[in-house]
Design a protein around this motif. Structure first.
Motif, mmCIF file in Angstrom:
data_model
loop_
_atom_site.group_PDB
_atom_site.id
_atom_site.type_symbol
_atom_site.label_atom_id
_atom_site.label_comp_id
_atom_site.label_asym_id
_atom_site.label_seq_id
_atom_site.Cartn_x
_atom_site.Cartn_y
_atom_site.Cartn_z
ATOM 1 N N VAL A 23 0.834 -1.211 0.000
ATOM 2 C CA VAL A 23 0.000 0.000 0.000
ATOM 3 C C VAL A 23 0.867 1.259 0.000
ATOM 4 C CG1 VAL A 23 -1.612 1.337 1.413
ATOM 5 C CG2 VAL A 23 -2.050 -1.073 0.962
ATOM 6 N N GLY A 24 1.897 1.277 0.834
ATOM 7 C CA GLY A 24 2.772 2.447 0.896
ATOM 8 C C GLY A 24 3.437 2.750 -0.431
ATOM 9 N N GLY A 25 3.938 1.723 -1.087
ATOM 10 C CA GLY A 25 4.588 1.919 -2.379
ATOM 11 C C GLY A 25 3.621 2.408 -3.442
ATOM 12 N N ARG A 26 2.410 1.855 -3.444
ATOM 13 C CA ARG A 26 1.423 2.280 -4.444
ATOM 14 C C ARG A 26 0.950 3.719 -4.185
ATOM 15 N NH1 ARG A 26 -1.956 -3.343 -5.217
ATOM 16 N NH2 ARG A 26 -0.332 -4.372 -6.422
ATOM 17 N N ILE A 27 0.766 4.076 -2.921
ATOM 18 C CA ILE A 27 0.355 5.450 -2.603
ATOM 19 C C ILE A 27 1.431 6.427 -3.059
ATOM 20 C CG2 ILE A 27 0.029 7.072 -0.676
ATOM 21 C CD1 ILE A 27 -1.538 4.798 0.738
ATOM 22 N N ARG A 28 2.684 6.114 -2.754
ATOM 23 C CA ARG A 28 3.786 6.998 -3.144
ATOM 24 C C ARG A 28 3.854 7.156 -4.670
ATOM 25 N NH1 ARG A 28 9.121 7.786 -0.334
ATOM 26 N NH2 ARG A 28 10.321 9.002 -1.815
ATOM 27 N N ALA A 29 3.722 6.042 -5.391
ATOM 28 C CA ALA A 29 3.786 6.102 -6.853
ATOM 29 C C ALA A 29 2.640 6.932 -7.429
ATOM 30 C CB ALA A 29 3.758 4.685 -7.438
ATOM 31 N N ARG A 34 0.848 12.148 -9.853
ATOM 32 C CA ARG A 34 0.005 13.352 -9.871
ATOM 33 C C ARG A 34 0.814 14.634 -9.712
ATOM 34 N NH1 ARG A 34 -5.704 13.657 -7.733
ATOM 35 N NH2 ARG A 34 -6.570 11.863 -8.771
ATOM 36 N N GLY A 35 2.056 14.492 -9.265
ATOM 37 C CA GLY A 35 2.866 15.674 -9.015
ATOM 38 C C GLY A 35 2.530 16.344 -7.688
ATOM 39 N N TRP A 36 1.945 15.602 -6.770
ATOM 40 C CA TRP A 36 1.567 16.139 -5.464
ATOM 41 C C TRP A 36 2.697 15.983 -4.462
ATOM 42 C CZ3 TRP A 36 -4.034 14.297 -3.929
ATOM 43 C CH2 TRP A 36 -4.959 14.938 -4.739
ATOM 44 N N SER A 37 2.772 16.921 -3.551
ATOM 45 C CA SER A 37 3.685 16.796 -2.412
ATOM 46 C C SER A 37 3.007 15.911 -1.364
ATOM 47 C CB SER A 37 3.965 18.172 -1.806
ATOM 48 O OG SER A 37 2.787 18.687 -1.194
ATOM 49 N N LEU A 52 1.276 10.033 6.770
ATOM 50 C CA LEU A 52 1.367 9.693 5.349
ATOM 51 C C LEU A 52 2.799 9.308 4.973
ATOM 52 C CD1 LEU A 52 0.037 9.362 2.613
ATOM 53 C CD2 LEU A 52 0.410 11.801 2.211
ATOM 54 N N THR A 53 3.770 10.037 5.481
ATOM 55 C CA THR A 53 5.168 9.694 5.214
ATOM 56 C C THR A 53 5.479 8.294 5.716
ATOM 57 O OG1 THR A 53 5.853 12.004 5.294
ATOM 58 C CG2 THR A 53 7.577 10.355 5.658
ATOM 59 N N ASP A 54 5.026 7.986 6.937
ATOM 60 C CA ASP A 54 5.253 6.650 7.498
ATOM 61 C C ASP A 54 4.541 5.566 6.690
ATOM 62 O OD1 ASP A 54 6.864 7.721 9.465
ATOM 63 O OD2 ASP A 54 5.378 7.550 11.065
ATOM 64 N N ILE A 55 3.335 5.872 6.192
ATOM 65 C CA ILE A 55 2.609 4.904 5.353
ATOM 66 C C ILE A 55 3.400 4.634 4.075
ATOM 67 C CG2 ILE A 55 0.558 4.572 3.910
ATOM 68 C CD1 ILE A 55 -1.037 6.097 6.092
ATOM 69 N N GLU A 56 3.859 5.691 3.420
ATOM 70 C CA GLU A 56 4.610 5.522 2.168
ATOM 71 C C GLU A 56 5.895 4.733 2.378
ATOM 72 O OE1 GLU A 56 5.311 9.152 0.046
ATOM 73 O OE2 GLU A 56 3.209 9.377 -0.512
ATOM 74 N N ASP A 77 -9.341 3.168 -5.190
ATOM 75 C CA ASP A 77 -10.067 2.570 -4.076
ATOM 76 C C ASP A 77 -9.143 1.684 -3.246
ATOM 77 O OD1 ASP A 77 -10.011 -0.051 -5.293
ATOM 78 O OD2 ASP A 77 -11.676 0.565 -6.540
ATOM 79 N N PHE A 78 -9.662 1.277 -2.108
ATOM 80 C CA PHE A 78 -8.912 0.464 -1.166
ATOM 81 C C PHE A 78 -8.360 -0.792 -1.837
ATOM 82 C CE2 PHE A 78 -8.402 -2.786 2.002
ATOM 83 C CZ PHE A 78 -7.864 -2.132 3.093
ATOM 84 N N ALA A 79 -9.214 -1.508 -2.557
ATOM 85 C CA ALA A 79 -8.802 -2.771 -3.175
ATOM 86 C C ALA A 79 -7.674 -2.577 -4.175
ATOM 87 C CB ALA A 79 -9.995 -3.446 -3.843
ATOM 88 N N ALA A 80 -7.707 -1.486 -4.935
ATOM 89 C CA ALA A 80 -6.648 -1.237 -5.923
ATOM 90 C C ALA A 80 -5.296 -1.045 -5.248
ATOM 91 C CB ALA A 80 -6.987 -0.020 -6.769
ATOM 92 N N LEU A 81 -5.294 -0.509 -4.037
ATOM 93 C CA LEU A 81 -4.044 -0.350 -3.296
ATOM 94 C C LEU A 81 -3.629 -1.633 -2.593
ATOM 95 C CD1 LEU A 81 -4.585 3.135 -1.592
ATOM 96 C CD2 LEU A 81 -3.267 2.632 -3.658
ATOM 97 N N ALA A 82 -4.601 -2.430 -2.159
ATOM 98 C CA ALA A 82 -4.315 -3.567 -1.284
ATOM 99 C C ALA A 82 -4.056 -4.891 -1.994
ATOM 100 C CB ALA A 82 -5.479 -3.746 -0.301
ATOM 101 N N LEU A 83 -4.795 -5.159 -3.048
ATOM 102 C CA LEU A 83 -4.687 -6.471 -3.687
ATOM 103 C C LEU A 83 -3.444 -6.565 -4.563
ATOM 104 C CD1 LEU A 83 -8.415 -7.080 -4.703
ATOM 105 C CD2 LEU A 83 -7.106 -8.303 -2.950
ATOM 106 N N PRO A 84 -2.860 -7.765 -4.685
ATOM 107 C CA PRO A 84 -1.729 -7.948 -5.593
ATOM 108 C C PRO A 84 -2.174 -7.709 -7.029
ATOM 109 C CG PRO A 84 -2.177 -9.972 -4.335
ATOM 110 C CD PRO A 84 -3.236 -8.979 -3.997
ATOM 111 N N GLU A 85 -1.207 -7.580 -7.919
ATOM 112 C CA GLU A 85 -1.526 -7.412 -9.337
ATOM 113 C C GLU A 85 -2.429 -8.555 -9.764
ATOM 114 O OE1 GLU A 85 -0.704 -4.805 -11.241
ATOM 115 O OE2 GLU A 85 0.273 -3.928 -9.501
ATOM 116 N N ARG A 86 -3.258 -8.298 -10.748
ATOM 117 C CA ARG A 86 -4.199 -9.308 -11.235
ATOM 118 C C ARG A 86 -3.468 -10.596 -11.619
ATOM 119 N NH1 ARG A 86 -8.713 -7.743 -9.514
ATOM 120 N NH2 ARG A 86 -9.632 -5.878 -10.369
#
Length: 195
Positions: A23-29, A34-37, A52-56, A77-86
Motif C-alpha cells: 500500500v505504501g509503495g502504491r500510494i507513493r507512486a 500526480r505531481g503532489w507533495s 502519510l510519510t510513514d505509510i509511504e 479505491d482500497f482494493a486497488a491499493l491492497a490487492l496484488p496485481e491481477r
C-alpha cells in the motif's frame, strides 16, 4: 494529529507488513504521478503529513479507514491499493491479509469489483476479539454472513447478534464495530458497497 498515530495502532492489532509495504509503495507512486507533495495528499486524504510519510515508507500501522481516505483522495479505491496485481485467469488467488491481531483475529480481502465498487472479505474474530471501524461515506453498506460462531455488530441503534447461517445488511456511515462475545471463533463473510 499526534493522537492519530496512537489511535491507528490501538488495541494490539496491525496490518501485515506485506500489506503495509504494498500500500505504501502504491500510494507513493500515485502521489508522484500526480505531481503532489506529501502535504497536498495528506490534506486531501485528511491524514497527518507524518502519518502519510510513514505509510509511504511502510513504517505505519494505518487503519483500514485511513487507507480508504487516502485512496479516494488519489481517485482510486482500497482494493486497488491492497490487492496484488491481477493473477492470470486460471490462477487461484487466496486473498490478502490486511489486518490481524495478536489473538489470531484477522481480515482477509478476497477480491473486489470496479464498477460498481464492491469488496469481498473473510473475517475471523477470536473469542473476545473486536474491531472498531470508522464511519464510511454516506450511503455505504456492508452485508455480513456468519459461517461459524456468533458475530455481534455494535451499531448506534444497539447491538445485533448473528448466529451461523444468518445475514444482515448494515449502513456503515455510522460508528460501528465487530465483536465476538462468544467462546469460539466467529468467522464471517463481509461484502462492502458504496464505501
Amino acid at each position: 494529529m499526534g493522537s492519530e498515530r496512537e489511535r491507528e495502532g490501538a488495541a494490539g492489532s496491525s496490518a501485515t507488513q506485506e500489506f503495509v509495504t504494498r500500500v505504501g509503495g502504491r500510494i507513493r507512486a500515485l502521489r508522484k504521478r500526480r505531481g503532489w507533495s506529501v502535504q497536498q495528499l495528506a490534506e486531501a486524504g485528511r491524514v497527518s503529513r507524518r502519518m502519510l510519510t510513514d505509510i509511504e515508507l511502510g513504517q505505519a500501522n494505518p487503519s483500514l479507514a485511513t487507507v480508504d481516505r487516502v485512496a479516494r483522495a488519489l481517485d482510486t479505491d482500497f482494493a486497488a491499493l491492497a490487492l496484488p496485481e491481477r493473477a492470470a485467469a486460471d490462477e487461484q488467488v487466496e486473498g490478502v491479509v490486511v489486518w490481524q491481531a495478536p489473538d489470531g483475529s484477522q481480515a482477509l480481502l478476497l477480491g473486489a469489483t470496479q464498477a460498481p465498487r464492491a469488496e469481498l472479505w473473510r473475517w475471523t474474530l477470536a473469542p473476545g476479539g473486536h474491531y472498531e471501524a470508522e464511519p464510511d461515506r454516506p450511503g455505504a453498506q456492508e452485508v455480513h454472513h456468519v459461517l461459524s460462531g456468533r458475530l455481534t455488530l455494535a451499531l448506534e441503534a444497539g447491538p445485533q447478534v448473528l448466529a451461523p447461517g444468518q445475514s444482515a445488511v448494515i449502513a456503515t456511515d455510522q460508528e460501528y464495530a465487530y465483536r465476538n462475545d462468544g467462546a469460539e471463533p466467529a468467522v464471517f463473510v463481509r461484502v462492502v458497497t458504496g464505501a
